[in-house]
Design an enzyme around this catalytic site. Sequence first.
Site, PDB file in Angstrom:
ATOM      1  N   TRP A  50       0.827  -1.217   0.000  1.00  0.00           N
ATOM      2  CA  TRP A  50       0.000   0.000   0.000  1.00  0.00           C
ATOM      3  C   TRP A  50       0.854   1.257   0.000  1.00  0.00           C
ATOM      4  O   TRP A  50       1.884   1.336   0.681  1.00  0.00           O
ATOM      5  CB  TRP A  50      -0.880   0.009   1.242  1.00  0.00           C
ATOM      6  CG  TRP A  50      -1.512   1.337   1.577  1.00  0.00           C
ATOM      7  CD1 TRP A  50      -0.946   2.357   2.291  1.00  0.00           C
ATOM      8  CD2 TRP A  50      -2.814   1.796   1.227  1.00  0.00           C
ATOM      9  NE1 TRP A  50      -1.827   3.421   2.400  1.00  0.00           N
ATOM     10  CE2 TRP A  50      -2.978   3.095   1.761  1.00  0.00           C
ATOM     11  CE3 TRP A  50      -3.869   1.218   0.512  1.00  0.00           C
ATOM     12  CZ2 TRP A  50      -4.155   3.833   1.601  1.00  0.00           C
ATOM     13  CZ3 TRP A  50      -5.036   1.955   0.359  1.00  0.00           C
ATOM     14  CH2 TRP A  50      -5.171   3.248   0.902  1.00  0.00           C
ATOM     15  N   ASN A  52      -0.087   5.746   0.094  1.00  0.00           N
ATOM     16  CA  ASN A  52      -1.008   6.857  -0.118  1.00  0.00           C
ATOM     17  C   ASN A  52      -0.206   8.139  -0.288  1.00  0.00           C
ATOM     18  O   ASN A  52       0.539   8.271  -1.261  1.00  0.00           O
ATOM     19  CB  ASN A  52      -2.120   6.928   0.930  1.00  0.00           C
ATOM     20  CG  ASN A  52      -1.677   6.995   2.370  1.00  0.00           C
ATOM     21  OD1 ASN A  52      -1.046   6.068   2.874  1.00  0.00           O
ATOM     22  ND2 ASN A  52      -2.038   8.054   3.070  1.00  0.00           N
ATOM     23  N   ASP A  53      -0.269   9.106   0.612  1.00  0.00           N
ATOM     24  CA  ASP A  53       0.220  10.453   0.345  1.00  0.00           C
ATOM     25  C   ASP A  53       1.662  10.537  -0.157  1.00  0.00           C
ATOM     26  O   ASP A  53       2.576  10.001   0.490  1.00  0.00           O
ATOM     27  CB  ASP A  53       0.171  11.289   1.622  1.00  0.00           C
ATOM     28  CG  ASP A  53      -1.235  11.580   2.076  1.00  0.00           C
ATOM     29  OD1 ASP A  53      -2.165  10.939   1.573  1.00  0.00           O
ATOM     30  OD2 ASP A  53      -1.397  12.454   2.939  1.00  0.00           O
ATOM     31  N   ASP A 176      -0.288  17.294   8.931  1.00  0.00           N
ATOM     32  CA  ASP A 176       0.323  17.541   7.621  1.00  0.00           C
ATOM     33  C   ASP A 176       1.215  18.777   7.599  1.00  0.00           C
ATOM     34  O   ASP A 176       1.055  19.663   6.740  1.00  0.00           O
ATOM     35  CB  ASP A 176      -0.746  17.680   6.537  1.00  0.00           C
ATOM     36  CG  ASP A 176      -1.702  16.515   6.462  1.00  0.00           C
ATOM     37  OD1 ASP A 176      -1.378  15.456   7.042  1.00  0.00           O
ATOM     38  OD2 ASP A 176      -2.755  16.648   5.840  1.00  0.00           O
ATOM     39  N   GLU A 224      -6.276  19.564   3.769  1.00  0.00           N
ATOM     40  CA  GLU A 224      -5.156  18.678   4.086  1.00  0.00           C
ATOM     41  C   GLU A 224      -3.950  19.021   3.207  1.00  0.00           C
ATOM     42  O   GLU A 224      -4.071  19.695   2.185  1.00  0.00           O
ATOM     43  CB  GLU A 224      -5.552  17.213   3.872  1.00  0.00           C
ATOM     44  CG  GLU A 224      -6.682  16.758   4.789  1.00  0.00           C
ATOM     45  CD  GLU A 224      -6.945  15.266   4.686  1.00  0.00           C
ATOM     46  OE1 GLU A 224      -6.733  14.578   5.683  1.00  0.00           O
ATOM     47  OE2 GLU A 224      -7.369  14.804   3.611  1.00  0.00           O
TER      48      GLU A 224
END
Length: 511
Positions: A50, A52-53, A176, A224
Amino acid sequence: MASATALGLSGLGASAANAVPLRPRTETGNSVSSAMSYRPSYHFSVPDNWKNDPQRPIYLDGEYLYYYLYNEDYILGGTGTSWRLTTTTDHVNFTDHGVAISKHDSPNGDCWSGSIVIDENNTAGYGKNALIALVTQAPNNEQAQFLWYSTDKGRTFKPGGTKPVLSNPGQEAFRDPKVIWHEPTSRWVMLNAEGDRIGIYVSRNLKQWTRTSEFVRTTLGILECPDLFQMQATDGTKQWVLGTSANGKPRDLPATYAYWLGEFDGKTFTTAEDDPQWLDWGFDFYGAVTYPDHDEDGSVNPALRRAIGWNNFWDYPHNAPSMATDGYNGDDMIVREIRLIAGEEGYYFASVPVAELEQLAGPSKLLGSPTVSGEQILDFSSSAYELECELTWDAANPPENVGFELCRAKTGTRHVATGLFLAGGFAYVNRKPSFHPGDKSETKSPLDVPSGKTRMRILVDRSSVEVFFGDGRIVHSHRVFPLASDSGIKLFVSGGKATYKNLTVRNLSFA
């Protein structure tokens, strides 16, 4: 953004000492089927499990260090994310270096998004040119910002203590951190995502932070992954830009990278723009980061930045058939070059795929300049390619709808449609006739073309479609999952005729 409490599965990462080139794989240790693969042919994807960001890449010793959120336990059902490192010199080919900040190495829990800076003046006390990461962690479910540092050029990081450098004052969303050096005030500046606002803080040493202001937008959901930088526009002026990932879906706007032009004095960002502009109008360009371009001597080119966006969205993060076919879930959209255009009605970003993508291109196939009224199926089939043309029509008598069916099954029942609905004044991408993981299927962006011509540049890969209209001010990025046989292209024009001038296609893939 939150890690995958963040959700994500992941497998055992390569060690930093055994860096390996990242290439698309049709078969992996986790592969269920070798007959079908959604591993992209030329986009970045996580080696396993996996991602994500994206985290903002930094330039060091001739290469860009690109970190991203990675869950090495995803397939096993585990949660939480580490920071995994890959490096690149050309923004197209990437070399994996494994986990740099492990979710297992801190009593404060896993590591969410943040940013890295090079501490050239040793302001934090970890040595000249130490790499400092400000990272969100959430011990006891309370988000706060923690410092990590590296003295081995970013290959591994250690926690700078167990206490946060920016504590949560009692907010649910507090994450963030994006840090920059503000030269006029000789201070570090941090942007922090705090629900419907971005908090702005300053520091001399990256350890103690003082809040100076906030940037508030109440109609874009949870903000975000903030961004702040100065850039030179095409008219030679320098402009400040504040960006953030925002959710405009309730207002029929994108949920991607929103940005505003304004002024920044080291404490406060001000702008005359209430509503943002958008770097992308598709469904899948979230958590995007921008980063500066560097010349060979390391100096920054003020007129060019690059951008990376995550090919996914939190409405459907785990509904990816690549888990079954390839044992992973996590791609990026293509790295883009972005330039700040001084237009007649103000400044805006225009973006195009990075020039270095050229090195992956096969021979071009010129399909002529067909004039179409109705439909025409092209003599071309591929799962990974680039398509370009200039669409032209009679501006005094325009057709109603003109465009392409991509990822097309032989019968046409499955496809992704994109083009210009001139009767309504908008550009679109519609993935409804193809398999897709989300409820919504079509994105639209206002686009008026009084001249009767516009360029289109389209990138298709095994699990993505990206469409660049005109000079790249309007882009639509979509996550799609066509079958292996869905590889055709059809031209269509309704309510009139149009010409696809210099229609060119070429396959794209890593060597």
